[in-house]
Design a protein around this motif. Sequence first.
Motif, PDB file in Angstrom:
ATOM      1  N   GLY A  68       0.773  -1.229   0.000  1.00  0.00           N
ATOM      2  CA  GLY A  68       0.000   0.000   0.000  1.00  0.00           C
ATOM      3  C   GLY A  68       0.800   1.272   0.000  1.00  0.00           C
ATOM      4  N   GLU A  69       1.994   1.245   0.599  1.00  0.00           N
ATOM      5  CA  GLU A  69       2.723   2.484   0.824  1.00  0.00           C
ATOM      6  C   GLU A  69       4.033   2.610   0.061  1.00  0.00           C
ATOM      7  OE1 GLU A  69       1.627   5.152   3.160  1.00  0.00           O
ATOM      8  OE2 GLU A  69      -0.104   4.013   2.454  1.00  0.00           O
ATOM      9  N   ASP A  70       4.681   1.482  -0.245  1.00  0.00           N
ATOM     10  CA  ASP A  70       6.038   1.607  -0.781  1.00  0.00           C
ATOM     11  C   ASP A  70       6.473   0.283  -1.399  1.00  0.00           C
ATOM     12  OD1 ASP A  70       8.672   2.211  -1.318  1.00  0.00           O
ATOM     13  OD2 ASP A  70       9.228   2.659   0.756  1.00  0.00           O
ATOM     14  N   GLY A  71       6.034   0.044  -2.622  1.00  0.00           N
ATOM     15  CA  GLY A  71       6.319  -1.221  -3.284  1.00  0.00           C
ATOM     16  C   GLY A  71       7.787  -1.482  -3.532  1.00  0.00           C
ATOM     17  N   HIS A  72       8.625  -0.431  -3.513  1.00  0.00           N
ATOM     18  CA  HIS A  72      10.060  -0.591  -3.750  1.00  0.00           C
ATOM     19  C   HIS A  72      10.870  -0.467  -2.460  1.00  0.00           C
ATOM     20  CE1 HIS A  72       8.670   0.889  -7.846  1.00  0.00           C
ATOM     21  NE2 HIS A  72       9.214  -0.288  -8.102  1.00  0.00           N
ATOM     22  N   PHE A  73      10.219  -0.686  -1.319  1.00  0.00           N
ATOM     23  CA  PHE A  73      10.869  -0.487  -0.026  1.00  0.00           C
ATOM     24  C   PHE A  73      12.210  -1.201   0.079  1.00  0.00           C
ATOM     25  CE2 PHE A  73      11.420  -2.035   4.418  1.00  0.00           C
ATOM     26  CZ  PHE A  73      11.684  -0.825   5.013  1.00  0.00           C
ATOM     27  N   CYS A  74      12.280  -2.444  -0.367  1.00  0.00           N
ATOM     28  CA  CYS A  74      13.510  -3.223  -0.234  1.00  0.00           C
ATOM     29  C   CYS A  74      14.536  -2.897  -1.312  1.00  0.00           C
ATOM     30  CB  CYS A  74      13.188  -4.721  -0.261  1.00  0.00           C
ATOM     31  SG  CYS A  74      12.471  -5.336   1.292  1.00  0.00           S
ATOM     32  N   MET A  75      14.189  -2.053  -2.267  1.00  0.00           N
ATOM     33  CA  MET A  75      15.086  -1.787  -3.391  1.00  0.00           C
ATOM     34  C   MET A  75      15.704  -0.395  -3.389  1.00  0.00           C
ATOM     35  SD  MET A  75      12.797  -3.687  -6.307  1.00  0.00           S
ATOM     36  CE  MET A  75      11.254  -3.624  -5.430  1.00  0.00           C
ATOM     37  N   HIS A  77      17.116   3.272  -1.354  1.00  0.00           N
ATOM     38  CA  HIS A  77      17.941   3.638  -0.203  1.00  0.00           C
ATOM     39  C   HIS A  77      17.330   4.812   0.554  1.00  0.00           C
ATOM     40  CE1 HIS A  77      21.102   0.857  -1.354  1.00  0.00           C
ATOM     41  NE2 HIS A  77      21.020   1.316  -2.593  1.00  0.00           N
ATOM     42  N   GLY A  78      16.001   4.816   0.616  1.00  0.00           N
ATOM     43  CA  GLY A  78      15.297   5.850   1.368  1.00  0.00           C
ATOM     44  C   GLY A  78      14.386   6.701   0.523  1.00  0.00           C
ATOM     45  N   GLN A 105      10.930   7.531   4.604  1.00  0.00           N
ATOM     46  CA  GLN A 105      10.662   8.946   4.837  1.00  0.00           C
ATOM     47  C   GLN A 105       9.557   9.137   5.868  1.00  0.00           C
ATOM     48  OE1 GLN A 105      10.537   9.572   0.322  1.00  0.00           O
ATOM     49  NE2 GLN A 105      10.924  11.641   1.057  1.00  0.00           N
ATOM     50  N   GLN A 106       8.513   8.335   5.768  1.00  0.00           N
ATOM     51  CA  GLN A 106       7.417   8.444   6.734  1.00  0.00           C
ATOM     52  C   GLN A 106       7.890   8.094   8.139  1.00  0.00           C
ATOM     53  OE1 GLN A 106       3.609   6.639   5.421  1.00  0.00           O
ATOM     54  NE2 GLN A 106       4.547   6.456   3.414  1.00  0.00           N
ATOM     55  N   THR A 107       8.767   7.107   8.247  1.00  0.00           N
ATOM     56  CA  THR A 107       9.302   6.727   9.556  1.00  0.00           C
ATOM     57  C   THR A 107      10.150   7.849  10.140  1.00  0.00           C
ATOM     58  OG1 THR A 107       9.348   4.411   8.856  1.00  0.00           O
ATOM     59  CG2 THR A 107      10.620   4.980  10.811  1.00  0.00           C
ATOM     60  N   ALA A 108      10.984   8.460   9.306  1.00  0.00           N
ATOM     61  CA  ALA A 108      11.806   9.586   9.763  1.00  0.00           C
ATOM     62  C   ALA A 108      10.930  10.715  10.277  1.00  0.00           C
ATOM     63  CB  ALA A 108      12.700  10.068   8.623  1.00  0.00           C
ATOM     64  N   ILE A 132      18.601   7.108   9.139  1.00  0.00           N
ATOM     65  CA  ILE A 132      18.019   5.827   9.547  1.00  0.00           C
ATOM     66  C   ILE A 132      18.345   4.722   8.549  1.00  0.00           C
ATOM     67  CG2 ILE A 132      16.185   6.934  10.882  1.00  0.00           C
ATOM     68  CD1 ILE A 132      14.212   6.195   8.697  1.00  0.00           C
ATOM     69  N   GLU A 133      18.454   5.068   7.277  1.00  0.00           N
ATOM     70  CA  GLU A 133      18.855   4.058   6.297  1.00  0.00           C
ATOM     71  C   GLU A 133      20.276   3.574   6.585  1.00  0.00           C
ATOM     72  OE1 GLU A 133      17.767   2.512   3.459  1.00  0.00           O
ATOM     73  OE2 GLU A 133      15.683   3.187   3.560  1.00  0.00           O
ATOM     74  N   ALA A 134      21.148   4.489   7.019  1.00  0.00           N
ATOM     75  CA  ALA A 134      22.540   4.138   7.275  1.00  0.00           C
ATOM     76  C   ALA A 134      22.723   3.423   8.608  1.00  0.00           C
ATOM     77  CB  ALA A 134      23.407   5.403   7.245  1.00  0.00           C
ATOM     78  N   LEU A 135      21.979   3.857   9.645  1.00  0.00           N
ATOM     79  CA  LEU A 135      22.222   3.359  10.996  1.00  0.00           C
ATOM     80  C   LEU A 135      21.261   2.254  11.431  1.00  0.00           C
ATOM     81  CD1 LEU A 135      22.943   6.734  12.866  1.00  0.00           C
ATOM     82  CD2 LEU A 135      24.583   5.120  11.894  1.00  0.00           C
ATOM     83  N   TRP A 136      20.093   2.170  10.826  1.00  0.00           N
ATOM     84  CA  TRP A 136      19.104   1.182  11.261  1.00  0.00           C
ATOM     85  C   TRP A 136      19.042  -0.044  10.362  1.00  0.00           C
ATOM     86  CZ3 TRP A 136      13.952   4.168  12.651  1.00  0.00           C
ATOM     87  CH2 TRP A 136      14.192   5.016  13.748  1.00  0.00           C
ATOM     88  N   GLY A 137      18.951   0.191   9.076  1.00  0.00           N
ATOM     89  CA  GLY A 137      18.679  -0.902   8.150  1.00  0.00           C
ATOM     90  C   GLY A 137      17.181  -1.098   7.974  1.00  0.00           C
ATOM     91  N   LYS A 138      16.812  -1.895   6.984  1.00  0.00           N
ATOM     92  CA  LYS A 138      15.414  -2.010   6.579  1.00  0.00           C
ATOM     93  C   LYS A 138      14.522  -2.657   7.642  1.00  0.00           C
ATOM     94  CE  LYS A 138      15.633  -0.261   2.386  1.00  0.00           C
ATOM     95  NZ  LYS A 138      14.897   0.961   2.001  1.00  0.00           N
ATOM     96  N   ARG A 139      14.998  -3.712   8.302  1.00  0.00           N
ATOM     97  CA  ARG A 139      14.149  -4.369   9.293  1.00  0.00           C
ATOM     98  C   ARG A 139      13.771  -3.412  10.424  1.00  0.00           C
ATOM     99  NH1 ARG A 139      12.909  -9.586   9.890  1.00  0.00           N
ATOM    100  NH2 ARG A 139      12.788  -9.293  12.150  1.00  0.00           N
ATOM    101  N   ARG A 140      14.748  -2.664  10.923  1.00  0.00           N
ATOM    102  CA  ARG A 140      14.444  -1.739  12.012  1.00  0.00           C
ATOM    103  C   ARG A 140      13.529  -0.616  11.530  1.00  0.00           C
ATOM    104  NH1 ARG A 140      13.532  -1.503  17.340  1.00  0.00           N
ATOM    105  NH2 ARG A 140      14.112   0.517  18.236  1.00  0.00           N
TER     106      ARG A 140
END
Length: 224
Positions: A68-75, A77-78, A105-108, A132-140
């Motif tokens: 629903g929100e971000d079909g390319h989330f795993c592809m 870099h933010g 972006q929404q999480t930030a 957050i992309e650099a320090l957290w990673g996708k799962r977090r």
Amino acid sequence: MIRLLRWLLKGALVFVAVTVLWVGLYRFVPPPFTATMLGDVIGGHGVAKSWMPLSRMDPAMARAAIAGEDGHFCMHHGFDFKAIEGAVYRNEKGGRIRGGSTISQQTAKNAFLFQGGGYPRKAVEAYFTVLIEALWGKRRIMEVYLNIAETGIGTYGANAASQRYFGHDASHLTPTEAGRIAAVLPLPKKRAAIDPHGFVRSHGNVLARYVGVVRRGGLDGCLR
């Protein structure tokens, strides 16, 4: 002028140091409160939230959010620049304003900033997105998103939403339940996942069907 530049440089260094430490802390500690939650409290609403680790949450919830929100989330870099271009094009055509913000972006924004604010806030949002992309990673990022995103008036996170709308926690969601929670995310003040009619039902059912597409297509591969 030299003294002013020195003060500006010191201020910038302090800002970077504080924000990096702040983001680093939330890598391990759940965000205790957000500006959006504060707005609900000031507005006279209670705040219902119940943190659940991503490892315990039903995978259908993350898949529905991706659908629903971000079909390319795993592809990406933010930032999904194609989605941003598409949103700009649609908005220029008139009608309902649509954004191109990614889940990152929404999480930030949800974790560190506030709603509104225009382009200055968007600029700071982009900065936090990079962090957050650099320090957290996708799962977090997904874990924090699914725990602090607004899912109804005074309701935050998928677990609190599941308890409110369906009477059980988010550890076992059907695709339909996950889809309906995800359908609330764009306009949580105006939608409820338990609504048996209207957009939430129809769009939620569409997202429920895409839960399997996300799984089979490996679009949630960064979360496994």
